[in-house]
Design a protein around this motif. Structure first.
Motif, PDB file in Angstrom:
ATOM      1  N   ALA A 275      47.204  40.289  28.055  1.00  0.00           N
ATOM      2  CA  ALA A 275      48.042  41.745  28.421  1.00  0.00           C
ATOM      3  C   ALA A 275      46.886  42.832  28.646  1.00  0.00           C
ATOM      4  O   ALA A 275      46.411  43.969  29.236  1.00  0.00           O
ATOM      5  N   LEU A 276      46.426  43.400  27.188  1.00  0.00           N
ATOM      6  CA  LEU A 276      45.619  44.325  27.405  1.00  0.00           C
ATOM      7  C   LEU A 276      44.342  44.060  27.455  1.00  0.00           C
ATOM      8  O   LEU A 276      43.685  44.925  28.251  1.00  0.00           O
ATOM      9  N   ALA A 277      43.450  42.727  27.722  1.00  0.00           N
ATOM     10  CA  ALA A 277      41.966  42.831  28.119  1.00  0.00           C
ATOM     11  C   ALA A 277      42.382  42.955  29.486  1.00  0.00           C
ATOM     12  O   ALA A 277      41.289  43.714  30.019  1.00  0.00           O
ATOM     13  N   SER A 278      43.350  42.311  30.360  1.00  0.00           N
ATOM     14  CA  SER A 278      43.590  42.536  31.712  1.00  0.00           C
ATOM     15  C   SER A 278      43.876  43.915  32.303  1.00  0.00           C
ATOM     16  O   SER A 278      43.202  44.686  32.953  1.00  0.00           O
ATOM     17  N   PHE A 279      44.295  45.083  30.815  1.00  0.00           N
ATOM     18  CA  PHE A 279      44.286  46.500  31.535  1.00  0.00           C
ATOM     19  C   PHE A 279      43.354  47.019  31.501  1.00  0.00           C
ATOM     20  O   PHE A 279      42.420  48.196  32.037  1.00  0.00           O
ATOM     21  N   ALA A 280      42.519  47.189  30.094  1.00  0.00           N
ATOM     22  CA  ALA A 280      41.252  47.294  29.536  1.00  0.00           C
ATOM     23  C   ALA A 280      40.061  46.902  30.477  1.00  0.00           C
ATOM     24  O   ALA A 280      39.800  48.111  31.202  1.00  0.00           O
ATOM     25  N   THR A 281      40.013  45.820  30.826  1.00  0.00           N
ATOM     26  CA  THR A 281      38.746  45.745  32.167  1.00  0.00           C
ATOM     27  C   THR A 281      39.150  46.076  33.169  1.00  0.00           C
ATOM     28  O   THR A 281      38.001  46.809  34.221  1.00  0.00           O
ATOM     29  N   SER A 282      40.540  46.286  33.503  1.00  0.00           N
ATOM     30  CA  SER A 282      40.898  46.417  35.107  1.00  0.00           C
ATOM     31  C   SER A 282      40.591  47.974  35.252  1.00  0.00           C
ATOM     32  O   SER A 282      39.775  48.496  36.434  1.00  0.00           O
TER      33      SER A 282
ATOM     34  N   VAL B  48      40.958  38.173  35.036  1.00  0.00           N
ATOM     35  CA  VAL B  48      42.278  38.960  35.699  1.00  0.00           C
ATOM     36  C   VAL B  48      41.866  40.231  36.244  1.00  0.00           C
ATOM     37  O   VAL B  48      42.119  41.046  37.437  1.00  0.00           O
ATOM     38  N   GLY B  49      41.596  41.431  35.183  1.00  0.00           N
ATOM     39  CA  GLY B  49      41.241  42.456  35.375  1.00  0.00           C
ATOM     40  C   GLY B  49      39.903  42.605  36.269  1.00  0.00           C
ATOM     41  O   GLY B  49      40.250  43.328  37.357  1.00  0.00           O
ATOM     42  N   LEU B  50      38.753  41.541  35.722  1.00  0.00           N
ATOM     43  CA  LEU B  50      38.238  41.649  37.230  1.00  0.00           C
ATOM     44  C   LEU B  50      38.369  41.410  38.085  1.00  0.00           C
ATOM     45  O   LEU B  50      37.994  42.002  39.361  1.00  0.00           O
TER      46      LEU B  50
END
Length: 461
Positions: free
Chosen positions: A302-309, A362-364
Protein backbone atom coordinates in the motif's frame (compact mmCIF):
# COMPACT_ATOMS: atom_id res chain seq x y z
CA UNK A 1 -10.03 27.97 -0.52
CA UNK A 2 -13.72 28.09 -1.44
CA UNK A 3 -13.08 26.86 -4.96
CA UNK A 4 -11.61 23.60 -3.64
CA UNK A 5 -14.65 22.54 -1.61
CA UNK A 6 -16.24 20.73 -4.60
CA UNK A 7 -13.04 18.69 -4.93
CA UNK A 8 -13.22 17.84 -1.22
CA UNK A 9 -16.79 16.58 -1.68
CA UNK A 10 -15.80 14.39 -4.62
CA UNK A 11 -12.65 13.06 -2.94
CA UNK A 12 -14.55 12.10 0.22
CA UNK A 13 -16.94 9.94 -1.79
CA UNK A 14 -14.09 8.40 -3.77
CA UNK A 15 -12.22 7.61 -0.56
CA UNK A 16 -15.29 5.82 0.83
CA UNK A 17 -15.91 3.88 -2.37
CA UNK A 18 -12.31 2.63 -2.61
CA UNK A 19 -11.85 2.07 1.12
CA UNK A 20 -14.63 -0.51 1.16
CA UNK A 21 -12.73 -2.43 -1.52
CA UNK A 22 -9.29 -2.49 0.15
CA UNK A 23 -10.39 -2.70 3.79
CA UNK A 24 -11.82 -6.21 3.38
CA UNK A 25 -8.39 -7.76 2.84
CA UNK A 26 -7.94 -8.03 6.63
CA UNK A 27 -11.59 -8.02 7.73
CA UNK A 28 -12.84 -11.21 6.07
CA UNK A 29 -11.20 -13.83 8.34
CA UNK A 30 -12.76 -12.31 11.48
CA UNK A 31 -16.08 -11.94 9.69
CA UNK A 32 -16.03 -15.59 8.73
CA UNK A 33 -15.37 -16.70 12.31
CA UNK A 34 -18.21 -14.65 13.83
CA UNK A 35 -20.78 -15.49 11.16
CA UNK A 36 -19.57 -19.10 10.76
CA UNK A 37 -19.17 -18.46 7.03
CA UNK A 38 -17.39 -20.75 4.57
CA UNK A 39 -14.56 -19.60 2.31
CA UNK A 40 -17.01 -19.56 -0.61
CA UNK A 41 -19.31 -17.22 1.32
CA UNK A 42 -16.38 -14.95 2.17
CA UNK A 43 -15.44 -14.85 -1.51
CA UNK A 44 -18.93 -13.59 -2.27
CA UNK A 45 -18.68 -10.89 0.40
CA UNK A 46 -15.76 -9.51 -1.61
CA UNK A 47 -17.00 -10.51 -5.08
CA UNK A 48 -20.57 -9.24 -4.98
CA UNK A 49 -19.42 -5.65 -4.42
CA UNK A 50 -17.03 -5.56 -7.37
CA UNK A 51 -19.41 -7.64 -9.52
CA UNK A 52 -22.25 -5.15 -9.07
CA UNK A 53 -19.80 -2.33 -9.78
CA UNK A 54 -18.76 -4.00 -13.03
CA UNK A 55 -22.34 -4.66 -14.13
CA UNK A 56 -23.67 -1.17 -13.38
CA UNK A 57 -20.82 1.16 -14.37
CA UNK A 58 -22.06 1.62 -17.93
CA UNK A 59 -25.70 1.89 -16.85
CA UNK A 60 -24.89 4.58 -14.30
CA UNK A 61 -23.23 6.57 -17.07
CA UNK A 62 -26.56 6.64 -18.91
CA UNK A 63 -28.32 7.75 -15.71
CA UNK A 64 -25.89 10.66 -15.39
CA UNK A 65 -26.96 11.80 -18.87
CA UNK A 66 -30.60 11.72 -17.81
CA UNK A 67 -30.52 12.99 -14.21
CA UNK A 68 -27.30 14.99 -13.88
CA UNK A 69 -24.03 14.09 -12.15
CA UNK A 70 -24.77 15.65 -8.74
CA UNK A 71 -28.13 13.89 -8.41
CA UNK A 72 -26.65 10.48 -9.24
CA UNK A 73 -23.69 11.12 -6.92
CA UNK A 74 -25.81 12.13 -3.91
CA UNK A 75 -28.31 9.30 -4.40
CA UNK A 76 -25.39 6.89 -4.71
CA UNK A 77 -23.97 8.15 -1.43
CA UNK A 78 -27.31 7.67 0.30
CA UNK A 79 -27.69 4.11 -1.02
CA UNK A 80 -24.10 3.36 0.00
CA UNK A 81 -24.72 4.64 3.52
CA UNK A 82 -27.95 2.68 4.05
CA UNK A 83 -26.29 -0.49 2.76
CA UNK A 84 -23.32 0.09 5.08
CA UNK A 85 -25.71 0.20 8.04
CA UNK A 86 -27.24 -3.14 7.00
CA UNK A 87 -23.74 -4.63 6.54
CA UNK A 88 -22.83 -3.61 10.07
CA UNK A 89 -26.00 -5.15 11.50
CA UNK A 90 -25.92 -8.32 9.35
CA UNK A 91 -26.85 -11.42 11.42
CA UNK A 92 -25.47 -13.90 8.89
CA UNK A 93 -23.40 -14.18 5.74
CA UNK A 94 -26.44 -14.11 3.45
CA UNK A 95 -27.61 -10.71 4.68
CA UNK A 96 -24.04 -9.38 4.52
CA UNK A 97 -23.61 -10.52 0.93
CA UNK A 98 -26.94 -8.95 -0.10
CA UNK A 99 -26.10 -5.66 1.62
CA UNK A 100 -22.68 -5.62 -0.02
CA UNK A 101 -24.43 -5.95 -3.37
CA UNK A 102 -26.55 -2.89 -2.59
CA UNK A 103 -23.38 -1.11 -1.51
CA UNK A 104 -22.04 -1.84 -4.99
CA UNK A 105 -25.05 -0.04 -6.52
CA UNK A 106 -24.20 3.10 -4.55
CA UNK A 107 -20.50 2.67 -5.28
CA UNK A 108 -21.12 2.48 -9.03
CA UNK A 109 -23.11 5.72 -8.92
CA UNK A 110 -20.30 7.41 -6.98
CA UNK A 111 -17.55 6.07 -9.23
CA UNK A 112 -18.95 7.14 -12.61
CA UNK A 113 -19.70 10.71 -11.55
CA UNK A 114 -16.33 11.74 -10.12
CA UNK A 115 -14.64 12.86 -13.35
CA UNK A 116 -17.79 14.58 -14.59
CA UNK A 117 -18.11 16.55 -11.34
CA UNK A 118 -14.46 17.57 -11.32
CA UNK A 119 -14.59 18.50 -15.01
CA UNK A 120 -17.65 20.70 -14.46
CA UNK A 121 -15.82 22.87 -11.91
CA UNK A 122 -12.14 23.10 -12.83
CA UNK A 123 -10.30 24.22 -15.96
CA UNK A 124 -6.72 24.71 -17.04
CA UNK A 125 -4.06 24.55 -14.29
CA UNK A 126 -6.73 24.04 -11.65
CA UNK A 127 -7.81 20.87 -13.45
CA UNK A 128 -4.25 19.54 -13.27
CA UNK A 129 -4.04 20.26 -9.54
CA UNK A 130 -7.46 18.73 -8.93
CA UNK A 131 -6.60 15.51 -10.77
CA UNK A 132 -3.28 15.27 -8.90
CA UNK A 133 -5.06 15.53 -5.56
CA UNK A 134 -7.71 13.07 -6.72
CA UNK A 135 -5.01 10.56 -7.70
CA UNK A 136 -3.34 10.93 -4.30
CA UNK A 137 -6.65 10.24 -2.55
CA UNK A 138 -7.09 6.99 -4.48
CA UNK A 139 -3.61 5.93 -3.40
CA UNK A 140 -4.34 6.96 0.19
CA UNK A 141 -7.43 4.74 0.27
CA UNK A 142 -5.30 1.77 -0.77
CA UNK A 143 -2.70 2.61 1.88
CA UNK A 144 -5.11 3.24 4.75
CA UNK A 145 -7.56 0.39 4.04
CA UNK A 146 -5.66 -2.65 5.37
CA UNK A 147 -4.36 -0.86 8.47
CA UNK A 148 -7.68 0.78 9.32
CA UNK A 149 -9.52 -2.50 8.84
CA UNK A 150 -7.06 -4.26 11.13
CA UNK A 151 -7.34 -1.69 13.92
CA UNK A 152 -11.15 -1.55 13.85
CA UNK A 153 -11.51 -5.33 13.66
CA UNK A 154 -9.07 -6.09 16.47
CA UNK A 155 -10.10 -3.40 18.95
CA UNK A 156 -13.80 -3.02 18.10
CA UNK A 157 -15.33 -5.40 15.56
CA UNK A 158 -15.40 -6.02 11.84
CA UNK A 159 -18.81 -4.35 11.97
CA UNK A 160 -17.14 -1.06 12.88
CA UNK A 161 -15.64 -0.95 9.38
CA UNK A 162 -19.14 -0.47 7.98
CA UNK A 163 -20.47 1.76 10.78
CA UNK A 164 -17.58 4.17 10.13
CA UNK A 165 -19.10 4.89 6.73
CA UNK A 166 -22.26 6.40 8.23
CA UNK A 167 -20.90 9.74 9.57
CA UNK A 168 -18.62 10.08 6.54
CA UNK A 169 -21.56 9.60 4.18
CA UNK A 170 -23.64 12.14 6.11
CA UNK A 171 -20.88 14.76 5.92
CA UNK A 172 -20.25 14.09 2.22
CA UNK A 173 -23.95 14.35 1.30
CA UNK A 174 -24.35 17.63 3.19
CA UNK A 175 -21.20 19.08 1.63
CA UNK A 176 -22.14 17.91 -1.87
CA UNK A 177 -25.58 19.50 -1.73
CA UNK A 178 -23.97 22.75 -0.63
CA UNK A 179 -20.97 23.09 -2.94
CA UNK A 180 -21.70 21.02 -6.06
CA UNK A 181 -23.73 22.67 -8.80
CA UNK A 182 -26.97 20.86 -9.58
CA UNK A 183 -26.51 21.17 -13.33
CA UNK A 184 -29.17 20.51 -15.91
CA UNK A 185 -30.33 16.95 -16.38
CA UNK A 186 -30.47 16.14 -20.05
CA UNK A 187 -32.73 13.84 -21.98
CA UNK A 188 -29.80 11.47 -22.40
CA UNK A 189 -29.94 8.16 -24.18
CA UNK A 190 -32.32 5.47 -23.08
CA UNK A 191 -31.03 2.88 -20.64
CA UNK A 192 -30.25 -0.41 -22.31
CA UNK A 193 -32.08 -2.65 -19.82
CA UNK A 194 -31.94 -5.84 -21.94
CA UNK A 195 -28.18 -5.37 -22.39
CA UNK A 196 -27.70 -4.73 -18.69
CA UNK A 197 -29.65 -7.88 -17.78
CA UNK A 198 -27.69 -10.04 -20.23
CA UNK A 199 -24.35 -8.70 -19.03
CA UNK A 200 -25.34 -9.24 -15.39
CA UNK A 201 -26.36 -12.83 -16.15
CA UNK A 202 -23.07 -13.51 -17.92
CA UNK A 203 -20.81 -11.98 -15.26
CA UNK A 204 -22.80 -13.36 -12.32
CA UNK A 205 -23.08 -16.93 -13.61
CA UNK A 206 -19.39 -17.04 -14.56
CA UNK A 207 -18.32 -15.80 -11.14
CA UNK A 208 -20.66 -18.26 -9.41
CA UNK A 209 -19.36 -21.11 -11.59
CA UNK A 210 -15.76 -20.39 -10.59
CA UNK A 211 -16.70 -20.21 -6.91
CA UNK A 212 -18.80 -23.39 -7.07
CA UNK A 213 -16.09 -25.31 -8.93
CA UNK A 214 -13.81 -24.87 -5.91
CA UNK A 215 -16.25 -26.92 -3.82
CA UNK A 216 -17.81 -29.35 -6.30
CA UNK A 217 -15.35 -29.52 -9.21
CA UNK A 218 -15.60 -28.40 -12.83
CA UNK A 219 -17.60 -31.44 -13.89
CA UNK A 220 -20.42 -30.94 -11.40
CA UNK A 221 -23.82 -30.36 -13.06
CA UNK A 222 -24.25 -27.00 -11.31
CA UNK A 223 -20.87 -25.66 -12.44
CA UNK A 224 -21.36 -26.87 -16.02
CA UNK A 225 -24.86 -25.40 -16.10
CA UNK A 226 -23.61 -22.02 -14.91
CA UNK A 227 -20.81 -22.00 -17.47
CA UNK A 228 -23.35 -22.77 -20.18
CA UNK A 229 -25.57 -19.94 -18.93
CA UNK A 230 -22.60 -17.56 -18.95
CA UNK A 231 -21.79 -18.48 -22.54
CA UNK A 232 -25.38 -18.09 -23.74
CA UNK A 233 -25.73 -14.78 -21.89
CA UNK A 234 -22.59 -13.47 -23.56
CA UNK A 235 -23.98 -14.38 -26.99
CA UNK A 236 -27.29 -12.68 -26.16
CA UNK A 237 -25.49 -9.59 -24.84
CA UNK A 238 -23.43 -9.33 -28.02
CA UNK A 239 -26.49 -9.58 -30.25
CA UNK A 240 -28.38 -6.99 -28.19
CA UNK A 241 -25.50 -4.52 -28.31
CA UNK A 242 -24.97 -4.98 -32.05
CA UNK A 243 -28.64 -4.16 -32.72
CA UNK A 244 -29.04 -1.39 -30.17
CA UNK A 245 -29.05 2.24 -31.20
CA UNK A 246 -27.70 3.21 -27.78
CA UNK A 247 -25.64 0.23 -26.54
CA UNK A 248 -24.13 -0.02 -23.07
CA UNK A 249 -20.91 -1.09 -24.75
CA UNK A 250 -20.24 -0.93 -28.47
CA UNK A 251 -18.91 -4.45 -28.97
CA UNK A 252 -17.58 -3.44 -32.39
CA UNK A 253 -14.77 -1.72 -30.52
CA UNK A 254 -13.29 -5.14 -29.79
CA UNK A 255 -12.54 -5.57 -33.49
CA UNK A 256 -9.70 -3.13 -32.82
CA UNK A 257 -6.69 -5.14 -31.65
CA UNK A 258 -5.42 -2.15 -29.69
CA UNK A 259 -8.66 -1.79 -27.72
CA UNK A 260 -9.02 -5.51 -26.97
CA UNK A 261 -5.39 -5.73 -25.89
CA UNK A 262 -5.65 -2.73 -23.59
CA UNK A 263 -8.82 -4.09 -21.99
CA UNK A 264 -6.96 -7.31 -21.23
CA UNK A 265 -4.21 -5.21 -19.63
CA UNK A 266 -6.83 -3.46 -17.48
CA UNK A 267 -8.17 -6.83 -16.29
CA UNK A 268 -4.64 -8.14 -15.68
CA UNK A 269 -3.80 -5.12 -13.53
CA UNK A 270 -6.25 -6.34 -10.86
CA UNK A 271 -4.59 -9.73 -10.25
CA UNK A 272 -2.34 -8.52 -7.43
CA UNK A 273 -5.32 -7.07 -5.52
CA UNK A 274 -7.37 -10.25 -6.01
CA UNK A 275 -4.49 -12.27 -4.52
CA UNK A 276 -4.47 -10.07 -1.40
CA UNK A 277 -7.71 -11.69 -0.20
CA UNK A 278 -5.92 -15.04 0.17
CA UNK A 279 -2.71 -13.51 1.45
CA UNK A 280 -4.74 -12.07 4.32
CA UNK A 281 -6.37 -15.46 4.98
CA UNK A 282 -2.91 -17.05 5.18
CA UNK A 283 -1.57 -14.33 7.48
CA UNK A 284 -4.46 -14.67 9.94
CA UNK A 285 -5.57 -18.28 9.63
CA UNK A 286 -2.22 -19.79 8.65
CA UNK A 287 0.20 -17.77 10.77
CA UNK A 288 -2.30 -16.82 13.48
CA UNK A 289 -1.67 -13.07 13.22
CA UNK A 290 -4.26 -10.62 14.53
CA UNK A 291 -5.95 -8.17 12.16
CA UNK A 292 -3.60 -5.30 13.07
CA UNK A 293 -0.45 -7.31 12.46
CA UNK A 294 -1.93 -8.67 9.24
CA UNK A 295 -2.70 -5.12 8.13
CA UNK A 296 0.86 -4.06 8.95
CA UNK A 297 2.21 -7.00 6.95
CA UNK A 298 0.37 -5.73 3.86
CA UNK A 299 1.49 -2.12 4.26
CA UNK A 300 4.62 -2.42 2.03
CA UNK A 301 2.34 -2.80 -1.01
CA UNK A 302 0.00 0.00 0.00
CA UNK A 303 2.72 2.49 0.92
CA UNK A 304 4.82 1.72 -2.16
CA UNK A 305 1.75 2.14 -4.37
CA UNK A 306 0.83 5.45 -2.71
CA UNK A 307 4.33 6.90 -2.96
CA UNK A 308 4.85 5.73 -6.55
CA UNK A 309 1.51 7.09 -7.75
CA UNK A 310 2.31 10.50 -6.27
CA UNK A 311 5.73 10.63 -7.94
CA UNK A 312 4.79 9.08 -11.26
CA UNK A 313 1.69 11.24 -11.63
CA UNK A 314 3.89 14.35 -11.68
CA UNK A 315 7.15 13.10 -13.20
CA UNK A 316 5.77 10.82 -15.92
CA UNK A 317 2.83 12.96 -17.08
CA UNK A 318 2.76 13.05 -20.88
CA UNK A 319 5.15 10.10 -21.27
CA UNK A 320 4.34 7.03 -23.32
CA UNK A 321 1.57 5.02 -21.60
CA UNK A 322 2.84 1.97 -23.47
CA UNK A 323 6.18 1.85 -21.65
CA UNK A 324 4.79 2.86 -18.25
CA UNK A 325 1.92 0.37 -18.30
CA UNK A 326 4.14 -2.47 -19.51
CA UNK A 327 6.68 -1.72 -16.79
CA UNK A 328 4.02 -1.48 -14.10
CA UNK A 329 2.45 -4.81 -15.05
CA UNK A 330 5.87 -6.48 -15.22
CA UNK A 331 6.91 -5.20 -11.78
CA UNK A 332 3.57 -6.22 -10.32
CA UNK A 333 4.01 -9.73 -11.73
CA UNK A 334 7.60 -10.08 -10.55
CA UNK A 335 6.56 -8.83 -7.11
CA UNK A 336 3.90 -11.55 -6.87
CA UNK A 337 6.49 -14.14 -7.95
CA UNK A 338 8.85 -12.95 -5.18
CA UNK A 339 6.10 -13.51 -2.62
CA UNK A 340 5.70 -17.14 -3.72
CA UNK A 341 7.91 -19.93 -2.37
CA UNK A 342 6.28 -19.94 1.07
CA UNK A 343 6.63 -22.96 3.33
CA UNK A 344 5.94 -23.99 6.92
CA UNK A 345 8.79 -21.83 8.20
CA UNK A 346 7.77 -18.65 6.35
CA UNK A 347 6.71 -15.52 8.24
CA UNK A 348 4.93 -12.31 7.33
CA UNK A 349 8.31 -10.75 6.61
CA UNK A 350 8.79 -13.24 3.78
CA UNK A 351 6.28 -11.22 1.76
CA UNK A 352 7.69 -7.73 2.35
CA UNK A 353 10.05 -7.34 -0.61
CA UNK A 354 7.58 -8.82 -3.08
CA UNK A 355 4.71 -6.71 -1.76
CA UNK A 356 6.79 -3.53 -2.08
CA UNK A 357 7.76 -4.32 -5.68
CA UNK A 358 4.15 -5.13 -6.52
CA UNK A 359 3.13 -1.81 -4.97
CA UNK A 360 5.60 0.07 -7.18
CA UNK A 361 4.10 -1.63 -10.22
CA UNK A 362 0.57 -0.81 -9.13
CA UNK A 363 1.56 2.81 -8.53
CA UNK A 364 2.99 3.08 -12.05
CA UNK A 365 -0.06 1.50 -13.66
CA UNK A 366 -2.62 3.83 -12.09
CA UNK A 367 -1.79 7.11 -13.87
CA UNK A 368 -0.93 5.35 -17.16
CA UNK A 369 -4.02 3.14 -17.43
CA UNK A 370 -6.44 5.86 -18.48
CA UNK A 371 -4.00 7.29 -21.03
CA UNK A 372 -3.48 3.83 -22.54
CA UNK A 373 -7.22 3.20 -22.84
CA UNK A 374 -7.95 6.60 -24.41
CA UNK A 375 -5.01 6.20 -26.80
CA UNK A 376 -6.62 3.04 -28.17
CA UNK A 377 -9.70 4.91 -29.45
CA UNK A 378 -10.48 8.19 -31.18
CA UNK A 379 -11.17 11.12 -28.81
CA UNK A 380 -14.89 11.11 -29.63
CA UNK A 381 -15.19 7.63 -28.07
CA UNK A 382 -13.62 8.76 -24.79
CA UNK A 383 -16.77 8.28 -22.74
CA UNK A 384 -17.25 4.72 -23.94
CA UNK A 385 -13.56 4.04 -23.29
CA UNK A 386 -13.85 5.26 -19.70
CA UNK A 387 -16.91 3.10 -19.09
CA UNK A 388 -15.22 0.03 -20.54
CA UNK A 389 -12.10 0.62 -18.44
CA UNK A 390 -13.97 0.81 -15.15
CA UNK A 391 -16.09 -2.21 -16.08
CA UNK A 392 -13.13 -4.42 -17.01
CA UNK A 393 -11.20 -3.33 -13.93
CA UNK A 394 -14.00 -4.33 -11.57
CA UNK A 395 -14.89 -7.49 -13.48
CA UNK A 396 -11.22 -8.52 -13.59
CA UNK A 397 -10.93 -8.26 -9.82
CA UNK A 398 -14.19 -10.16 -9.28
CA UNK A 399 -13.23 -13.05 -11.54
CA UNK A 400 -9.70 -13.01 -10.11
CA UNK A 401 -10.93 -13.56 -6.56
CA UNK A 402 -13.19 -16.38 -7.74
CA UNK A 403 -10.52 -18.09 -9.88
CA UNK A 404 -7.81 -17.74 -7.23
CA UNK A 405 -10.18 -19.27 -4.70
CA UNK A 406 -10.20 -22.41 -6.84
CA UNK A 407 -6.39 -22.55 -6.67
CA UNK A 408 -6.27 -21.73 -2.97
CA UNK A 409 -8.64 -24.49 -1.90
CA UNK A 410 -7.32 -27.32 -4.07
CA UNK A 411 -3.77 -27.25 -2.80
CA UNK A 412 -3.63 -30.76 -1.35
CA UNK A 413 -1.45 -29.73 1.58
CA UNK A 414 -0.56 -26.79 3.79
CA UNK A 415 -2.29 -23.43 3.32
CA UNK A 416 1.00 -21.91 2.15
CA UNK A 417 0.99 -24.27 -0.85
CA UNK A 418 -2.40 -22.92 -1.88
CA UNK A 419 -1.23 -19.32 -1.52
CA UNK A 420 1.87 -20.12 -3.60
CA UNK A 421 -0.40 -21.25 -6.41
CA UNK A 422 -2.41 -18.04 -6.19
CA UNK A 423 0.72 -15.88 -6.23
CA UNK A 424 2.23 -17.73 -9.19
CA UNK A 425 -1.02 -17.29 -11.12
CA UNK A 426 -1.07 -13.58 -10.25
CA UNK A 427 2.57 -13.29 -11.34
CA UNK A 428 1.84 -14.97 -14.67
CA UNK A 429 -1.15 -12.68 -15.21
CA UNK A 430 0.95 -9.57 -14.64
CA UNK A 431 3.77 -10.73 -16.91
CA UNK A 432 1.37 -11.71 -19.70
CA UNK A 433 -0.34 -8.34 -19.26
CA UNK A 434 3.01 -6.62 -19.70
CA UNK A 435 3.57 -8.47 -22.97
CA UNK A 436 0.09 -7.45 -24.15
CA UNK A 437 0.87 -3.83 -23.30
CA UNK A 438 4.06 -3.95 -25.38
CA UNK A 439 2.18 -5.50 -28.29
CA UNK A 440 -1.10 -3.57 -28.33
CA UNK A 441 -0.93 -0.23 -26.50
CA UNK A 442 -0.50 2.43 -29.21
CA UNK A 443 3.00 3.77 -29.80
CA UNK A 444 4.03 7.11 -28.24
CA UNK A 445 3.16 9.14 -31.33
CA UNK A 446 -0.36 7.75 -31.45
CA UNK A 447 -0.80 8.08 -27.71
CA UNK A 448 0.26 11.70 -27.85
CA UNK A 449 -2.30 12.40 -30.54
CA UNK A 450 -5.22 10.80 -28.75
CA UNK A 451 -4.26 10.74 -25.10
CA UNK A 452 -5.87 13.98 -24.00
CA UNK A 453 -8.59 13.83 -21.40
CA UNK A 454 -11.99 13.53 -23.09
CA UNK A 455 -14.82 15.82 -22.23
CA UNK A 456 -17.14 13.11 -20.98
CA UNK A 457 -15.68 10.53 -18.61
CA UNK A 458 -18.91 9.28 -17.11
CA UNK A 459 -18.94 6.11 -19.15
CA UNK A 460 -21.55 7.27 -21.62
CA UNK A 461 -21.01 8.37 -25.18
Amino acid sequence: MRKWWPLVAVCLGTFLFLLDTTVLSVVLPGTGEELDASLSALQWVANIYTLVLAVLMLTMGALVDRLGARTVYVVGLAVFGIASLVCGLAPDAGVLIAARGVQGIGGAAMAVTTFALIGSVYRGPDMGRAMGIFGAVTGLAAAVGPMLGGVLTQYLSWRAVFFLNLPLVAVTVALSLRVLAAGRPGTGRRIDLPGMAAFAACAGSLTYALTLAADEGWTSPAALGLLTLATLSLVVFTRIELRSGAPLLDVRLFSRASFSGVMMCVAASTAAFAALVYTSVWLQSGLGLGPVRAGLALMPLALASFATSLISGRRLHGRSPRAILATGLLLSGIGCALQAGLDADSSAGSLAAGLALTGIGVGLMGPAMGAAVFAALPPERGGMAAGAMTTFRQLGQTLGVAAFGLLFQHHGGAMSEGLNRVLIAAAATGIIGSALACAFVPKPAAAKATGTRPRNLTGSR
